[in-house]
Write a protein that holds these residues in place. Structure first.
Motif, PDB file in Angstrom:
ATOM      1  N   VAL A  58       0.822  -1.211   0.000  1.00  0.00           N
ATOM      2  CA  VAL A  58       0.000   0.000   0.000  1.00  0.00           C
ATOM      3  C   VAL A  58       0.853   1.257   0.000  1.00  0.00           C
ATOM      4  N   SER A  59       1.937   1.263   0.774  1.00  0.00           N
ATOM      5  CA  SER A  59       2.737   2.486   0.934  1.00  0.00           C
ATOM      6  C   SER A  59       4.204   2.250   0.623  1.00  0.00           C
ATOM      7  N   SER A  60       4.458   1.501  -0.414  1.00  0.00           N
ATOM      8  CA  SER A  60       5.825   1.153  -0.799  1.00  0.00           C
ATOM      9  C   SER A  60       6.680   2.400  -0.989  1.00  0.00           C
ATOM     10  N   GLY A  61       7.851   2.406  -0.334  1.00  0.00           N
ATOM     11  CA  GLY A  61       8.801   3.490  -0.514  1.00  0.00           C
ATOM     12  C   GLY A  61       8.542   4.723   0.324  1.00  0.00           C
ATOM     13  N   ASN A  62       7.416   4.788   1.034  1.00  0.00           N
ATOM     14  CA  ASN A  62       7.108   5.968   1.839  1.00  0.00           C
ATOM     15  C   ASN A  62       8.043   6.082   3.039  1.00  0.00           C
ATOM     16  N   HIS A  63       8.189   7.306   3.542  1.00  0.00           N
ATOM     17  CA  HIS A  63       8.898   7.502   4.806  1.00  0.00           C
ATOM     18  C   HIS A  63       8.184   6.682   5.868  1.00  0.00           C
ATOM     19  N   TRP A  64       8.921   6.191   6.858  1.00  0.00           N
ATOM     20  CA  TRP A  64       8.314   5.267   7.816  1.00  0.00           C
ATOM     21  C   TRP A  64       7.178   5.912   8.609  1.00  0.00           C
ATOM     22  N   THR A  65       7.201   7.221   8.778  1.00  0.00           N
ATOM     23  CA  THR A  65       6.110   7.884   9.498  1.00  0.00           C
ATOM     24  C   THR A  65       4.892   8.124   8.608  1.00  0.00           C
ATOM     25  N   ASP A  66       5.044   7.894   7.322  1.00  0.00           N
ATOM     26  CA  ASP A  66       3.958   8.122   6.360  1.00  0.00           C
ATOM     27  C   ASP A  66       3.371   6.788   5.905  1.00  0.00           C
ATOM     28  N   ARG A  67       3.237   5.865   6.852  1.00  0.00           N
ATOM     29  CA  ARG A  67       2.713   4.535   6.562  1.00  0.00           C
ATOM     30  C   ARG A  67       1.711   4.142   7.640  1.00  0.00           C
ATOM     31  N   GLU A  68       0.948   3.098   7.330  1.00  0.00           N
ATOM     32  CA  GLU A  68       0.093   2.468   8.322  1.00  0.00           C
ATOM     33  C   GLU A  68       0.478   0.998   8.425  1.00  0.00           C
ATOM     34  N   GLY A  69       0.183   0.412   9.578  1.00  0.00           N
ATOM     35  CA  GLY A  69       0.399  -1.021   9.733  1.00  0.00           C
ATOM     36  C   GLY A  69       1.841  -1.444   9.882  1.00  0.00           C
ATOM     37  N   LEU A  70       2.668  -0.630  10.520  1.00  0.00           N
ATOM     38  CA  LEU A  70       4.026  -1.069  10.832  1.00  0.00           C
ATOM     39  C   LEU A  70       4.034  -1.808  12.162  1.00  0.00           C
ATOM     40  N   ILE A  71       5.035  -2.650  12.338  1.00  0.00           N
ATOM     41  CA  ILE A  71       5.309  -3.279  13.628  1.00  0.00           C
ATOM     42  C   ILE A  71       6.664  -2.775  14.108  1.00  0.00           C
ATOM     43  N   GLU A  72       6.690  -2.218  15.311  1.00  0.00           N
ATOM     44  CA  GLU A  72       7.939  -1.782  15.917  1.00  0.00           C
ATOM     45  C   GLU A  72       8.377  -2.827  16.924  1.00  0.00           C
ATOM     46  N   LEU A  73       9.567  -3.362  16.740  1.00  0.00           N
ATOM     47  CA  LEU A  73      10.153  -4.290  17.696  1.00  0.00           C
ATOM     48  C   LEU A  73      11.177  -3.535  18.530  1.00  0.00           C
ATOM     49  N   THR A  74      11.010  -3.594  19.850  1.00  0.00           N
ATOM     50  CA  THR A  74      11.936  -2.927  20.766  1.00  0.00           C
ATOM     51  C   THR A  74      12.817  -3.972  21.443  1.00  0.00           C
ATOM     52  N   HIS A  75      14.130  -3.784  21.302  1.00  0.00           N
ATOM     53  CA  HIS A  75      15.089  -4.713  21.908  1.00  0.00           C
ATOM     54  C   HIS A  75      15.943  -3.975  22.922  1.00  0.00           C
ATOM     55  N   ASN A  76      15.859  -4.397  24.165  1.00  0.00           N
ATOM     56  CA  ASN A  76      16.730  -3.883  25.217  1.00  0.00           C
ATOM     57  C   ASN A  76      17.967  -4.766  25.292  1.00  0.00           C
TER      58      ASN A  76
END
Length: 313
Positions: A58-76
């Motif tokens: 749907v949002s190929s190539g867009n800036h990461w803030t200009d997308r929907e449906g991302l998954i953020e993985l947080t690693h400590n």
């Protein structure tokens, strides 16, 4: 300064992970791609943002803030070497709250077989239980990943092949105590639309699908939806509370909305009387804010950098 909620996007959902190599490999196997990585060596954590990025996305190539449906993985740092470290997936008592993320696929039979053949585990296979049209895979941290079909049941389905480039990160599910309060918050305050409602009175629960898209009876092809699950009667129990994922033990962290004008959006939230977890002026990071929904889930607010530069990400 003004803000227009119709330009907002349900950008991402954050999950804490034990071993980023294993987790990234799993989600890449599902067709997602790391579209941004933020390293915070001083604070000893890294963030991986994954989304569908093929030419069919749907949002190929867009800036990461200009997308929907991302998954953020947080690693400590160091959790991968700690035998005692474990996240909570939000589906076991007494820490129920977050439920799952969901991908929609072209051919669900083939998609599930491909996942199983790769050695990944399932919480529920298509053949389990009464609901034969959905499955739940388990990621390396035992978070549930629902798998649904983009096709109607009446459509002929090729059960032998699947194309991960056509997949969508369809929705994120959280359980809510009071459906009326939560619906009012997500619609009136965050500007989402109620796209679909599913009532299951025989099982004593309702599902509400919200997002920034136009309403449709067929939402499986969408990205970036929020599913609210309401179990009847919880709103009447004064002592009832869901686990927000940020109180110990931790797991799910937050959902995130990207906005057209970060300062104006936060000013509007102030006017709406939101409960703040972090204002823009709090702490060292002046480019993000966090509001709290009626159940205490955290909602990150960031600038859509394709509309207006703010953070320089």
């Amino acid at each position: 300064m003004t803000t227009d909620t119709s330009k907002y996007k349900f950008n991402h959902s954050m999950l804490r992970v034990k071993d980023p190599k294993r987790s990234v490999a799993f989600y890449e196997f599902l067709g997602l791609k790391v579209v941004n990585k933020i390293e915070n060596a001083d604070a000893k954590f890294d963030l991986y943002f994954l989304g569908y990025d093929s030419s069919k996305a749907v949002s190929s190539g867009n800036h990461w803030t200009d997308r929907e449906g991302l998954i953020e993985l947080t690693h400590n740092y160091g959790t991968e070497d700690d035998p005692n470290y474990k996240t909570v997936n939000g589906n076991s008592e007494p820490h129920r709250g977050f439920g799952h993320v969901c991908i929609s696929v072209d051919n669900i039979q083939a998609a599930c077989k491909r996942i199983e053949d790769a050695g990944y585990k399932f919480q529920k296979k298509l053949t389990d239980g009464r609901m034969k049209h959905i499955a739940f895979a388990l990621d390396p941290d035992d978070y549930w990943v629902e798998i649904v079909s983009q096709k109607n049941a009446a459509e002929t389905e090729d059960i032998t092949t699947t194309d991960v480039e056509t997949y969508r990160m369809n929705h994120t599910m959280i359980r809510v105590k009071d459906a009326e309060k939560s619906l009012a918050f997500y619609q009136d305050t965050l500007g989402m639309k109620l796209l679909r409602k599913m009532e299951a009175p025989q099982a004593s629960f309702n599902l509400y699908f919200l997002g920034y898209s136009e309403p449709s009876d067929k939402t499986s092809g969408y990205e970036g939806l929020l599913e609210l699950t309401w179990n009847y009667g919880t709103e009447k129990d004064e002592g009832f509370k869901y686990h927000n994922g940020n109180d110990e033990p931790q797991g799910f962290g937050h959902i995130c909305v990207s906005v057209d004008n970060l300062q104006a959006a936060c000013d509007r939230f102030d006017q709406k009387g939101v409960n703040w977890k972090k204002r823009l002026t709090d702490g060292r990071m002046k480019n993000i804010a966090f509001v709290l929904d009626p159940d205490g889930y955290w909602i990150e607010v960031v600038q859509n950098e394709s509309i207006k530069k703010h953070a320089g990400w």
